[in-house]
Design a protein around this motif. Structure first.
Motif, PDB file in Angstrom:
ATOM      1  N   GLU A  50       0.823  -1.211   0.000  1.00 53.64           N
ATOM      2  CA  GLU A  50       0.000   0.000   0.000  1.00 53.64           C
ATOM      3  C   GLU A  50       0.860   1.266   0.000  1.00 53.64           C
ATOM      4  N   TYR A  51       2.121   1.095   0.396  1.00 54.86           N
ATOM      5  CA  TYR A  51       3.043   2.230   0.386  1.00 54.86           C
ATOM      6  C   TYR A  51       3.992   2.198  -0.812  1.00 54.86           C
ATOM      7  N   LEU A  52       4.198   1.006  -1.352  1.00 53.22           N
ATOM      8  CA  LEU A  52       5.297   0.840  -2.315  1.00 53.22           C
ATOM      9  C   LEU A  52       4.834   0.672  -3.752  1.00 53.22           C
ATOM     10  N   SER A  53       3.639   0.137  -3.940  1.00 54.83           N
ATOM     11  CA  SER A  53       3.301  -0.331  -5.277  1.00 54.83           C
ATOM     12  C   SER A  53       2.739   0.776  -6.160  1.00 54.83           C
ATOM     13  N   CYS A 216       9.122   9.840   0.207  1.00 53.76           N
ATOM     14  CA  CYS A 216       8.394   8.716   0.807  1.00 53.76           C
ATOM     15  C   CYS A 216       6.949   8.794   0.344  1.00 53.76           C
ATOM     16  N   ASN A 217       6.245   7.724   0.545  1.00 56.58           N
ATOM     17  CA  ASN A 217       4.826   7.700   0.222  1.00 56.58           C
ATOM     18  C   ASN A 217       4.076   8.722   1.092  1.00 56.58           C
ATOM     19  N   TRP A 218       3.013   9.290   0.534  1.00 52.58           N
ATOM     20  CA  TRP A 218       2.282  10.332   1.282  1.00 52.58           C
ATOM     21  C   TRP A 218       1.728   9.799   2.592  1.00 52.58           C
ATOM     22  N   LYS A 219       1.404   8.520   2.647  1.00 52.18           N
ATOM     23  CA  LYS A 219       0.817   7.971   3.872  1.00 52.18           C
ATOM     24  C   LYS A 219       1.890   7.748   4.938  1.00 52.18           C
ATOM     25  N   ILE A 220       3.114   7.449   4.512  1.00 52.89           N
ATOM     26  CA  ILE A 220       4.213   7.309   5.484  1.00 52.89           C
ATOM     27  C   ILE A 220       4.440   8.638   6.198  1.00 52.89           C
ATOM     28  N   ALA A 221       4.445   9.728   5.420  1.00 54.87           N
ATOM     29  CA  ALA A 221       4.653  11.047   6.026  1.00 54.87           C
ATOM     30  C   ALA A 221       3.490  11.381   6.961  1.00 54.87           C
ATOM     31  N   LEU A 222       2.292  11.234   6.460  1.00 53.07           N
ATOM     32  CA  LEU A 222       1.101  11.555   7.247  1.00 53.07           C
ATOM     33  C   LEU A 222       1.072  10.779   8.555  1.00 53.07           C
ATOM     34  N   GLU A 223       1.345   9.492   8.460  1.00 52.55           N
ATOM     35  CA  GLU A 223       1.218   8.635   9.637  1.00 52.55           C
ATOM     36  C   GLU A 223       2.279   8.939  10.698  1.00 52.55           C
ATOM     37  N   ALA A 224       3.316   9.680  10.303  1.00 52.74           N
ATOM     38  CA  ALA A 224       4.335  10.067  11.289  1.00 52.74           C
ATOM     39  C   ALA A 224       3.891  11.272  12.115  1.00 52.74           C
ATOM     40  N   PHE A 225       2.750  11.875  11.751  1.00 49.20           N
ATOM     41  CA  PHE A 225       2.317  13.092  12.440  1.00 49.20           C
ATOM     42  C   PHE A 225       0.988  12.929  13.162  1.00 49.20           C
ATOM     43  N   TRP A 416      12.197   8.568   4.702  1.00 50.42           N
ATOM     44  CA  TRP A 416      12.775   7.774   3.611  1.00 50.42           C
ATOM     45  C   TRP A 416      13.277   6.435   4.148  1.00 50.42           C
ATOM     46  N   ALA A 417      13.751   6.460   5.410  1.00 58.02           N
ATOM     47  CA  ALA A 417      14.231   5.205   6.008  1.00 58.02           C
ATOM     48  C   ALA A 417      13.087   4.208   6.176  1.00 58.02           C
ATOM     49  N   VAL A 418      11.879   4.696   6.434  1.00 53.86           N
ATOM     50  CA  VAL A 418      10.722   3.797   6.491  1.00 53.86           C
ATOM     51  C   VAL A 418      10.408   3.280   5.089  1.00 53.86           C
ATOM     52  N   GLN A 419      10.342   4.219   4.137  1.00 50.00           N
ATOM     53  CA  GLN A 419       9.996   3.829   2.769  1.00 50.00           C
ATOM     54  C   GLN A 419      10.961   2.752   2.268  1.00 50.00           C
ATOM     55  N   LYS A 420      12.247   2.919   2.615  1.00 52.58           N
ATOM     56  CA  LYS A 420      13.267   1.965   2.188  1.00 52.58           C
ATOM     57  C   LYS A 420      13.139   0.653   2.975  1.00 52.58           C
ATOM     58  N   GLY A 421      12.944   0.799   4.271  1.00 51.26           N
ATOM     59  CA  GLY A 421      12.854  -0.383   5.121  1.00 51.26           C
ATOM     60  C   GLY A 421      11.688  -1.283   4.734  1.00 51.26           C
ATOM     61  N   LEU A 422      10.600  -0.700   4.305  1.00 53.61           N
ATOM     62  CA  LEU A 422       9.420  -1.499   3.959  1.00 53.61           C
ATOM     63  C   LEU A 422       9.711  -2.498   2.848  1.00 53.61           C
ATOM     64  N   ARG A 423      10.685  -2.176   1.995  1.00 51.18           N
ATOM     65  CA  ARG A 423      11.031  -3.103   0.903  1.00 51.18           C
ATOM     66  C   ARG A 423      11.680  -4.374   1.439  1.00 51.18           C
ATOM     67  N   SER A 424      12.280  -4.247   2.615  1.00 52.88           N
ATOM     68  CA  SER A 424      12.958  -5.421   3.193  1.00 52.88           C
ATOM     69  C   SER A 424      12.132  -6.091   4.276  1.00 52.88           C
ATOM     70  N   LEU A 425      10.916  -5.633   4.476  1.00 53.75           N
ATOM     71  CA  LEU A 425      10.077  -6.213   5.526  1.00 53.75           C
ATOM     72  C   LEU A 425       9.509  -7.536   5.008  1.00 53.75           C
ATOM     73  N   ARG A 426      10.072  -8.636   5.497  1.00 57.71           N
ATOM     74  CA  ARG A 426       9.804  -9.942   4.879  1.00 57.71           C
ATOM     75  C   ARG A 426       8.346 -10.365   5.015  1.00 57.71           C
ATOM     76  N   SER A 427       7.689  -9.952   6.092  1.00 56.62           N
ATOM     77  CA  SER A 427       6.296 -10.371   6.282  1.00 56.62           C
ATOM     78  C   SER A 427       5.361  -9.675   5.302  1.00 56.62           C
ATOM     79  N   GLY A 428       5.811  -8.551   4.726  1.00 58.28           N
ATOM     80  CA  GLY A 428       4.937  -7.806   3.813  1.00 58.28           C
ATOM     81  C   GLY A 428       3.837  -7.045   4.524  1.00 58.28           C
ATOM     82  N   GLU A 429       3.938  -6.933   5.832  1.00 63.04           N
ATOM     83  CA  GLU A 429       2.893  -6.237   6.579  1.00 63.04           C
ATOM     84  C   GLU A 429       3.484  -5.586   7.825  1.00 63.04           C
TER      85      GLU A 429
END
Ligand code: FES
Ligand code: FE2
Length: 455
Positions: A50-53, A216-225, A416-429
């Motif tokens: 939902e953040y990457l695709s 980063c994805n707009w939702k990653i930024a929003l969710e940090a606030f 950006w570290a979240v956006q990048k980290g999500l690509r390596s999140l093996r569970s996909g969630e």
């Protein structure tokens, strides 16, 4: 009850709760703040796609941004007839124009001749003349001038009216909606106008407006606030006076388009283990104030609120007397779906807006407005112009944000570290806290309902 006694609350939240603190206020509690609703939305997280695709971002364009009411600007940004600005989201560009004294329209920013965008930027005009061949439209979208009309026998005035998006107004905000079938703004906003009657946003003006592209994805930024859970680790300087884990997060059953948090100030984070004295809590909240102490029988919250009320008195006039402690110092923040976050009260006059930049799920635009009450008995000041930072700039380059700039840089370091980290999140969630991140769950539920409702 000990401050860290979790046992009596089924959700395990630490005491005192925000409602405990509100009950302590001799000024009473505004009805808007009297409840603390929790809707159990399960324990699920968010799929990383939902953040990457790119596919998901495209679905959002059609299903969300193409259908939802969204804040396009403030009315005071276009005070005079002919004043206009561009509101852009994804592939769409709209000209938001004051077409008459009390009329605002949103024209699709495309010339009906060969499609050049009519305006490359905002400004003030008497009519919209396309720079390519000179077709011209009145501010209300009616056709004004056709160059070489003998060559356009097939063109009718009615067919050549500029298409418009819907416009709605609330609280000094101008909203637009690209979907002719969507319910009106008044329905979309649910209880928000009634809640904000106590703090009318239309009586505020833009004292600062700063925007910055974020990688980063707009939702990653929003969710940090929209949660205070990150204070201790991301903003350690504030953990001594923001009760991060004491924050109240509200999701109302049946309300799809807003949620709230009330993040209390004037008590330390439980993560610090109760090691601070009241004077230390107070002093850390205003490190530049010199020696300040909490008198016997008072709390840091009360002293902070009294200091804030004294600051606000010249602006609010006699109304300052009814400002409760919570309204004076806490972060009381309503998140209006999908991307508008307005602080309520006077803790700080912040409003955030987040949106995607183009079609790339890896980029977004964050905007920060400082919406300050129009000073009591004085004319409305002019709106501050937009200060658009480059992606590589620090928020501290926007001097108008004062100390907030350094705080936003701390937030930005994660994004950006979240956006990048999500690509390596093996569970996909991702994994979300049951309570402190329940607003994120609520937001994603509403988002999914837009994407899957099939219109
Ligand atoms: S494209 Fe606008 S006048 Fe030709
Ligand atoms: Fe933060």
């Amino acid at each position: 009850m000990a401050a860290d006694d979790h046992r009596s609350d089924p959700l395990g939240r630490p005491r005192p709760t925000v409602q405990d603190m509100l009950a302590d206020d001799p000024r009473g509690v505004p009805w808007q703040l009297k409840d603390a609703p929790y809707e159990a939305l399960g324990l699920g997280g968010v799929q990383t796609q939902e953040y990457l695709s790119k596919d998901f971002a495209e679905q959002e364009m059609r299903g969300l941004w193409g259908r939802v009411w969204q804040m396009a600007c403030r009315e005071e940004e276009i005070p005079e007839i002919g004043d206009h600005l561009l509101y852009e989201v994804g592939p769409w560009s709209l000209i938001i124009v004051r077409s008459a004294a009390d009329e605002i329209r949103a024209h699709f920013n495309a010339c009906l001749h060969r499609g050049r965008q009519l305006r490359d930027c905002g400004g003030s005009v008497k009519a919209f003349r396309c720079p390519f061949h000179g077709f011209t439209w009145n501010l209300d979208g009616t056709l004004k001038h056709v160059p070489a009309p003998w060559d356009f026998p097939h063109l009718s005035e009615e067919r050549f009216r500029l298409p418009e998006a819907r416009v709605g107004r609330w609280g000094g905000f101008v909203f637009v909606c690209l979907d002719p079938e969507a319910p009106p703004l008044e329905m979309f906003l649910e209880d928000i106008p009634a809640i904000y009657e106590r703090w009318p946003m239309e009586h505020r003006f833009i004292a600062a407006h700063v925007a910055k592209p974020l990688h980063c994805n707009w939702k990653i930024a929003l969710e940090a606030f929209v949660e205070s859970f990150h204070v201790t680790d991301t903003h350690p300087q504030a953990a001594s006076y923001i009760g991060d884990f004491h924050t109240q997060y509200d999701v109302w059953e049946g309300k799809r388009h807003y949620s709230r948090m009330i993040s209390p100030r004037g008590l330390a984070s439980p993560s610090l283990g109760g090691a601070l004295t009241p004077d230390e809590v107070l002093q850390s909240s205003e490190p530049d104030a010199g020696p300040i102490t909490v008198p016997d029988g008072q709390t840091p919250r009360r002293v902070m609120a009294d200091r804030k009320r004294a600051q606000l008195a010249p602006v609010l006039g006699p109304a300052v007397e009814s400002v409760t402690d919570s309204e004076a110092i806490d972060t009381i923040q309503y998140w209006i779906f999908p991307n508008l976050v307005c602080w309520w009260g006077h803790g700080a006059p912040i409003t955030y807006r987040f949106r995607p930049l183009g079609a790339d799920p890896d980029w977004c635009l964050q905007e920060v407005y400082l919406l300050v009450p129009v000073p009591h008995g004085r004319p409305r000041p002019k709106a501050a112009p937009l200060n658009l930072l480059r992606a590589d700039q620090s928020w501290t380059d926007a001097k108008e944000l004062g100390g907030l700039g350094a705080v936003f840089d701390q937030d930005a370091a994660n994004l950006w570290a979240v956006q990048k980290g999500l690509r390596s999140l093996r569970s996909g969630e991702t994994t979300l806290a049951r309570y402190q991140e329940n607003r994120l769950r609520h937001f994603h539920e509403t988002l999914r309902s837009y994407l899957h409702s099939g219109r």
